[in-house]
Write a protein that holds these residues in place. Structure first.
Motif, PDB file in Angstrom:
ATOM      1  N   LEU A  11       0.824  -1.205   0.000  1.00  0.00           N
ATOM      2  CA  LEU A  11       0.000   0.000   0.000  1.00  0.00           C
ATOM      3  C   LEU A  11       0.863   1.261   0.000  1.00  0.00           C
ATOM      4  N   VAL A  12       1.908   1.222   0.745  1.00  0.00           N
ATOM      5  CA  VAL A  12       2.794   2.388   0.786  1.00  0.00           C
ATOM      6  C   VAL A  12       3.398   2.642  -0.585  1.00  0.00           C
ATOM      7  N   LEU A  13       3.797   1.561  -1.291  1.00  0.00           N
ATOM      8  CA  LEU A  13       4.379   1.733  -2.621  1.00  0.00           C
ATOM      9  C   LEU A  13       3.352   2.301  -3.604  1.00  0.00           C
ATOM     10  N   VAL A  14       2.069   1.771  -3.560  1.00  0.00           N
ATOM     11  CA  VAL A  14       1.026   2.267  -4.467  1.00  0.00           C
ATOM     12  C   VAL A  14       0.742   3.738  -4.198  1.00  0.00           C
ATOM     13  N   LEU A  15       0.605   4.056  -2.918  1.00  0.00           N
ATOM     14  CA  LEU A  15       0.345   5.455  -2.580  1.00  0.00           C
ATOM     15  C   LEU A  15       1.498   6.358  -3.002  1.00  0.00           C
ATOM     16  N   ALA A  16       2.688   5.862  -2.856  1.00  0.00           N
ATOM     17  CA  ALA A  16       3.841   6.657  -3.263  1.00  0.00           C
ATOM     18  C   ALA A  16       3.833   6.889  -4.767  1.00  0.00           C
ATOM     19  N   TYR A  17       3.450   5.812  -5.525  1.00  0.00           N
ATOM     20  CA  TYR A  17       3.391   5.963  -6.985  1.00  0.00           C
ATOM     21  C   TYR A  17       2.322   6.970  -7.384  1.00  0.00           C
ATOM     22  N   ARG A  18       1.120   6.832  -6.799  1.00  0.00           N
ATOM     23  CA  ARG A  18       0.035   7.749  -7.145  1.00  0.00           C
ATOM     24  C   ARG A  18       0.389   9.191  -6.764  1.00  0.00           C
ATOM     25  N   LEU A  19       1.040   9.344  -5.656  1.00  0.00           N
ATOM     26  CA  LEU A  19       1.429  10.675  -5.207  1.00  0.00           C
ATOM     27  C   LEU A  19       2.450  11.289  -6.163  1.00  0.00           C
ATOM     28  N   SER A  20       3.375  10.483  -6.628  1.00  0.00           N
ATOM     29  CA  SER A  20       4.392  11.006  -7.555  1.00  0.00           C
ATOM     30  C   SER A  20       3.758  11.402  -8.890  1.00  0.00           C
ATOM     31  N   VAL A  21       2.769  10.572  -9.387  1.00  0.00           N
ATOM     32  CA  VAL A  21       2.086  10.900 -10.649  1.00  0.00           C
ATOM     33  C   VAL A  21       1.283  12.184 -10.490  1.00  0.00           C
ATOM     34  N   GLU A  22       0.576  12.309  -9.369  1.00  0.00           N
ATOM     35  CA  GLU A  22      -0.215  13.508  -9.127  1.00  0.00           C
ATOM     36  C   GLU A  22       0.662  14.751  -9.086  1.00  0.00           C
ATOM     37  N   VAL A  23       1.771  14.629  -8.418  1.00  0.00           N
ATOM     38  CA  VAL A  23       2.695  15.776  -8.332  1.00  0.00           C
ATOM     39  C   VAL A  23       3.216  16.143  -9.710  1.00  0.00           C
TER      40      VAL A  23
END
Length: 804
Positions: free
Chosen positions: A746-758
């Motif tokens: 979950l941490v990895l998925v959230l990190a990926y989504r956060l990086s794409v959003e940024v």
């Protein structure tokens, strides 16, 4: 300022400890000590010397044989100097040995005891001793101290009269009778005196404006006296009324800076003993102040560069007259003066400066510090607490500190004591202190004195207990020569009077040579005489190059012996660096070992105690004992040949019995009583595990510990540590692993989504910024056509004006 003083005093304490540690010298084994010889603990440390005096000084284990004809023909005189045992073995009678030792002679020893009212009490014994030291040989001196009851006391009250102490002065004015009454509870002979201090009367310490010198207080309405450095007001007296009367006449004064001139006052109170009226009794100096102190070097601020001269400078009015001439004393000067005068200071100071004086107390022997109330109302109780055990753990009267006067460089000293059943040791140069010594309790000190060299003259060494006037005087002498009884001038033994006999050796007259002065110098070059110093064929060096040819015979040097000095008694083999291992005598290159010693260097012992195995056999039956060490057969090893490459270790062989005996499990669970009949298993609760404990696993793979502790009466004793009951954490571990994996995902998925959003937001912002920066200009666009069409009527004429 107070913080800076505290830091400085802490630094001085650390520095003084460091210096005291540097004074301690410990000789490493085998290295030469201060008297020029090796360590006494090493055998064979005595080296040959050509005379009895040099022999005694070479090492304390050396002795000299004064027997006539003790040395063989040609043997060096140095061979007379050796250890006592060696000389006896070589045939020197015991009565012919010159082996002086240090001694003690008690000259005065009055028994310890109480006197009438404590005045004639004897608290230190003995009082005078004569000690003769042989260099390198320690002498132990016993000193006894008895704390007598009701020992007389002199108390000098030294008060800070700066303006901030005006409230305290009111309390001190009525102090005399209360102080005498309380002190008479512990002693029937007590006297009190009074002195005061402010500061040096120069800038920047006090204002030198004439009006301020006459009246330094802030307001003109207050009673105030001119500033002064130190004023001795009242000598020691038993009259409490006189104390209160003289103190009542005192007024406060004033100065400019915070630190006071207390060190000047303490030094003068210690040096001016006649003016103060000190008796040879316990001396207490109560120092009261609410601020810090000036020390050496501060006087330079006022242009005073001359150091304190350490003398009394009180004028007829009791004032310190040379205060403007001399700088403040240092902490060391104050401590030395107090110690020399046997004065014990009590620093009664306010709470704000208490840490500073606590650090100062560490530098002044047998001093105490107490917290003074703002108006000095608790000063009497504070003095009682300091002198007699009440509120404080250690008091001045119950602390016994033995110290000595300065030592000459040739003498070293160390202490041991028995303080109420406990033993303490003090190293060279240290004072030794016993705390909480009760009334009528005896403290025993053992002082070890040792001379490293000969003293040029006798020295008087004094011991005293701080705070008490009795002293022990020790007359130190050194034993640096022989006292042979066979001294004879022009002895017949020396070839009919051609020399003087002393300690078995001839000292030949001028022109005479030989062990017994048997020939003259004119005969030295005679070829006939030299032939007796060469080999049978007449060739080779004289005396094998190891001596001189005198009177037709060889006079060997060093450890050489024999008719032609062919034998070298120092060429034998050594063991651990010692000739013949210290267990034999070297003679002509061969070690002659003592009983029960063998080997070329006497290195082998005939004992077998180190080869005996626990079962009683030698080397466990798998080897033979040689030189008290096991030499194992092939395939066996270990100190007792009890191990082999295919054998089980002690832990492995006892594992099954330990498991079945302690837990009832394992391969021998059903037959434990018969299979382990010779094994006694005990449980050890919370043992301290070390490398001797065995670490094995049970059949269910549980780890346990046991110790093969003893084998007595044919039985093996095993100490087993009980197993710790542990819960099954398998489910928790599995759930933890699954939860951890899910959480990481979950941490990895959230990190990926956060990086794409940024990233998307950053790109959109960049697009908006570029769009806003675009400026379209229609005139510059060639394709642009306006949407407005303008048509002009050529025949149109505007309406004419009515005035035309």
């Amino acid at each position: 300022v107070m913080v800076a003083l505290a830091v400085m005093l802490a630094f001085l304490v650390a520095l003084s400890k460091g210096e005291s540690k540097q004074d301690i010298k410990i000789s490493a084994p085998g290295k030469p000590t201060a008297w020029g010889g090796p360590d006494l603990s090493l055998p064979g440390s005595c080296q040959p010397a050509p005379s009895c005096k040099e022999c005694l000084l070479s090492h304390p284990s050396c002795a000299w044989c004064k027997l006539q004809n003790f040395t063989a023909a040609g043997e060096a005189t140095e061979r007379r100097c050796a250890q006592r045992e060696e000389l006896l073995i070589r045939g020197c009678p015991e009565k012919e040995l010159e082996e002086p030792h240090g001694r003690q002679e008690i000259l005065q020893n009055m028994p310890l005891g109480q006197g009438a009212s404590g005045k004639e009490a004897t608290q230190l014994a003995p009082q005078r001793v004569r000690v003769t030291l042989r260099p390198g040989e320690p002498q132990k001196l016993q000193i006894h101290f008895l704390r007598a009851e009701g020992y007389p006391v002199d108390l000098y009250y030294l008060m800070d009269l700066s303006y901030s102490m005006r409230d305290d002065l009111e309390q001190v004015r009525s102090l005399g009778q209360a102080l005498l009454t309380r002190l008479r509870e512990v002693t029937r002979s007590v006297r009190i005196g009074f002195g005061s201090f402010v500061d040096k009367t120069v800038l920047p310490f006090v204002s030198t404006v004439p009006s301020k010198l006459r009246h330094p207080c802030p307001t003109r309405l207050e009673r105030c006296q001119p500033p002064f450095s130190f004023h001795h007001v009242l000598p020691l007296t038993v009259d409490a009324t006189a104390f209160e009367r003289e103190v009542g006449r005192q007024n406060v004064s004033g100065n400019l800076d915070s630190p006071e001139g207390g060190f000047d006052a303490i030094l003068q109170a210690a040096l001016c003993q006649e003016q103060i009226g000190w008796r040879n009794v316990s001396r207490l100096l109560v120092f009261t102040s609410d601020d810090t102190f000036h020390t050496a070097g501060d006087g330079k601020l006022g242009g005073i560069f001359m150091p304190s001269d350490g003398h009394c400078h009180l004028d007829s009015n009791g004032l310190y007259s040379r205060s403007p001439d001399f700088d403040y004393p240092s902490v060391g000067q104050v401590a030395q003066a107090l110690s020399a005068a046997n004065i014990q200071p009590i620093f009664a100071v306010t709470s704000t400066i208490l840490p500073v004086y606590q650090e100062l107390s560490k530098l002044i022997p047998k001093s105490a510090v107490g917290e003074l109330s703002k108006d000095s109302s608790n000063v009497v109780q504070l003095i009682m607490d300091a002198y007699n055990v009440r509120a404080w753990e250690r008091s001045l009267s119950s602390t016994v500190t033995l110290e000595h006067s300065p030592l000459p460089p040739e003498i070293s000293i160390s202490y041991e004591s028995q303080c109420g059943g406990s033993e303490k040791a003090g190293e060279a140069g240290d004072q030794l202190q016993c705390n909480d010594v009760g009334i009528n309790q005896t403290v025993n000190f053992q002082v070890t004195l040792q001379a490293t060299q000969c003293l040029p003259e006798p020295h008087l060494l004094k011991f005293k207990v701080l705070g008490f006037t009795e002293e022990l005087t020790v007359e130190l002498h050194t034993l640096c020569d022989c006292n042979c009884s066979d001294t004879e001038v022009k002895a017949l033994y020396c070839s009919g009077g051609h020399g003087d006999l002393q300690c078995g050796v001839c000292s030949c007259a001028h022109g005479r040579l030989g062990q017994r002065c048997e020939c003259s110098e004119s005969e030295l070059s005679s070829p006939d005489l030299e032939s007796g110093c060469r080999g049978p064929n007449g060739t080779g060096p004289l005396c094998s190059g190891k001596g001189k040819c005198q009177c037709g015979r060889c006079s060997c040097s060093g450890q050489s012996s024999g008719r032609l000095c062919e034998c070298d008694d120092a060429s034998c083999e050594r063991h651990k660096g010692i000739l013949c291992g210290g267990f034999g005598r070297c003679q002509c290159g061969v070690c002659h070992c003592r009983a029960n010693r063998t080997g070329r260097a006497c290195e082998c012992s005939g004992d077998t105690d180190s080869c005996v195995s626990p079962e009683g056999g030698l080397c466990s039956g798998h080897g033979h004992c040689k030189c008290n060490r096991c030499h194992c057969l092939d395939g066996y090893y270990g100190a007792l040949c009890d191990q082999c490459s295919g054998c089980k270790s002690s832990c492995e062989s006892h594992r099954d019995c330990a498991e079945c005996g302690a837990f009832g499990t394992g391969p021998l669970a059903t037959s434990c009583s018969t299979a382990c009949a010779r094994v006694n298993v005990t449980l050890a609760l919370a043992p301290v595990l070390d490398d001797n404990w065995c670490k094995e696993r049970t059949v269910d793979n549980q780890l346990f510990f046991f110790l093969v502790e003893d084998r007595a009466g044919g039985k093996t004793v095993l100490r087993v540590r009980p197993q710790e009951k542990r819960a099954d954490h398998t489910m928790a571990i599995a759930l933890g692993c699954v939860g951890g994996i899910v959480t990481v995902g979950l941490v990895l998925v959230l990190a990926y989504r956060l990086s794409v959003e940024v990233y998307d937001r950053r790109e959109f912002n960049r697009f908006e910024k570029e769009r806003q920066q675009l400026n379209w200009n229609p005139d510059n666009n060639p394709l642009y056509q306006s949407a407005i069409t303008t048509t002009i009527n050529p025949r149109f004429q505007g309406a004419e004006s009515p005035l035309s």
